[in-house]
Design an enzyme around this catalytic site. Sequence first.
Site, PDB file in Angstrom:
ATOM      1  N   ARG A   1       0.873  -1.174   0.000  1.00 54.75           N
ATOM      2  CA  ARG A   1       0.000   0.000   0.000  1.00 54.75           C
ATOM      3  C   ARG A   1       0.910   1.223   0.000  1.00 54.75           C
ATOM      4  O   ARG A   1       1.611   1.489   0.984  1.00 54.75           O
ATOM      5  CB  ARG A   1      -0.888  -0.028   1.245  1.00 54.75           C
TER       6      ARG A   1
ATOM      7  N   HIS B   1      -7.248   0.876  -6.665  1.00 55.12           N
ATOM      8  CA  HIS B   1      -7.542   0.142  -5.423  1.00 55.12           C
ATOM      9  C   HIS B   1      -8.340  -1.124  -5.791  1.00 55.12           C
ATOM     10  O   HIS B   1      -9.529  -1.243  -5.494  1.00 55.12           O
ATOM     11  CB  HIS B   1      -8.355   1.035  -4.486  1.00 55.12           C
TER      12      HIS B   1
ATOM     13  N   GLN C   1     -10.447  -3.294  -3.115  1.00 54.31           N
ATOM     14  CA  GLN C   1     -11.693  -2.657  -2.695  1.00 54.31           C
ATOM     15  C   GLN C   1     -12.817  -2.991  -3.666  1.00 54.31           C
ATOM     16  O   GLN C   1     -13.935  -3.333  -3.271  1.00 54.31           O
ATOM     17  CB  GLN C   1     -11.514  -1.144  -2.620  1.00 54.31           C
TER      18      GLN C   1
ATOM     19  N   ASP D   1     -16.778   8.478  -2.287  1.00 55.19           N
ATOM     20  CA  ASP D   1     -15.566   8.367  -1.467  1.00 55.19           C
ATOM     21  C   ASP D   1     -15.258   9.771  -0.961  1.00 55.19           C
ATOM     22  O   ASP D   1     -15.890  10.760  -1.370  1.00 55.19           O
ATOM     23  CB  ASP D   1     -14.424   7.811  -2.322  1.00 55.19           C
TER      24      ASP D   1
ATOM     25  N   CYS E   1     -16.489   3.362   0.359  1.00 58.38           N
ATOM     26  CA  CYS E   1     -15.358   2.497   0.702  1.00 58.38           C
ATOM     27  C   CYS E   1     -14.780   2.795   2.082  1.00 58.38           C
ATOM     28  O   CYS E   1     -13.975   2.013   2.583  1.00 58.38           O
ATOM     29  CB  CYS E   1     -14.282   2.575  -0.368  1.00 58.38           C
TER      30      CYS E   1
ATOM     31  N   ARG F   1     -14.684  -7.058   2.310  1.00 56.65           N
ATOM     32  CA  ARG F   1     -13.259  -6.917   2.048  1.00 56.65           C
ATOM     33  C   ARG F   1     -12.520  -8.181   2.469  1.00 56.65           C
ATOM     34  O   ARG F   1     -11.637  -8.677   1.763  1.00 56.65           O
ATOM     35  CB  ARG F   1     -12.697  -5.698   2.808  1.00 56.65           C
TER      36      ARG F   1
END
Length: 308
Positions: free
Chosen positions: A102, A129, A132, A223, A263, A291
Amino acid sequence: MTALIGRDLLSLADLSPTEVKLILDRASKLKSQKLQLRCNKVLGLLFSKASTRTRVSMTVAMYQLGGQVIDLNPNVTQVSRGEPVQDTARVLDRYLNIIAIRTFAPQELETFAKYAKIPVINALTDLEHPCQVLADLMTIRECFGSIEGLTLTYVGDGNNVANSLMLGCALVGMNVRVATPVGYEPNAAITEKARAIAGGKTEVVLTQDAETATKNAHVLYTDVWASMGQESKASDRIPIFQPYQINEDLLNLADPQAIVLHCLPAHRGEEITNEVIEGSQSRVWEQAENRMHAQKSLLASILGAKEI
C-alpha cells in the site's frame, strides 16, 4: 483457479472477466462456509499509507486460511532509511510467500513486482484500489443476484477508487457513470482501458452532472473528497464538491431499489449525509465485511490453497 496461482494483482485489468467471476464465486462460498481452504504460507504487509480495513481484513483472511502475517511497517524497517525498492524486493522475496503493498506511487509497486518473484498484490496506490472493488462487486451481486446490466454511479473525486470501479464494472458487464467537477476526472488512460474492456457492450460515462448520472442507477457510490496525502486541500474542495454529495435528494433520483456504497472512512456531512449512510439503502457495512471474504478468495487463489 489454477491460472491465478503465482500471479501478481497490480490492477483489476490484470484479470479476465472469467477470473473476476471465479474470485467472487469463491468469496461467496468462503463467506457462507460452504468452502474451507488452507495454506501454510506467509503474507507480508508493506504499507506506507494508513489503513484500517485493508490491513485488518487481509490479516484476518490470511489467519483464517491457516497462514501467517508479518506487518512490515516502513517506519521500523530500512525502507524508512532509503533502502532502494529493488533491494527490499529481492530480500523479502526470499522470506515471504506473498506481499501486499500500500503506497503512493504505482511505479513503486511495479518496481517491486519486477524484482520480486513472489506474488505482489496492490493494496492501494494513488492510481488504483483493486481489492476494494472486488469487495464492491461481491456486495452488489449479493444484493441483486446478478450484476450484469446494472448501472453504478460514482459521484465525487475521480480518484483511485473511481479508476478501479470503471475497470471492475467493465469486466463484469455493468454500466458505470462517473460524475466529478471539472478538473477532477478519473485517469484518462484508465478510462480508455475501461472502455476498451467494455467493448461497447456497456457504458463508461464521464460527466459533470451528478443528478443526470444518478437517474435510475442501481448503485450509488462515493468516497472522500480529499484522499490520503491531500488533506491540506480538503477545506478548499468542499464548495467545489458540494453538488456531488450523496443525500436523500440525490438518492431519490436513483432506482427505488438502489443501494448506497462507500469504501470508508466517511466524512459524514461532506460526501455523504448521516441519514443516507445510516439509511435503509446503505450497504456500507456489508461492503466493509466483504473486504475480508474477497481478499481471502484472492489470496487463496494466488497461493493455491487446498480445500479441506
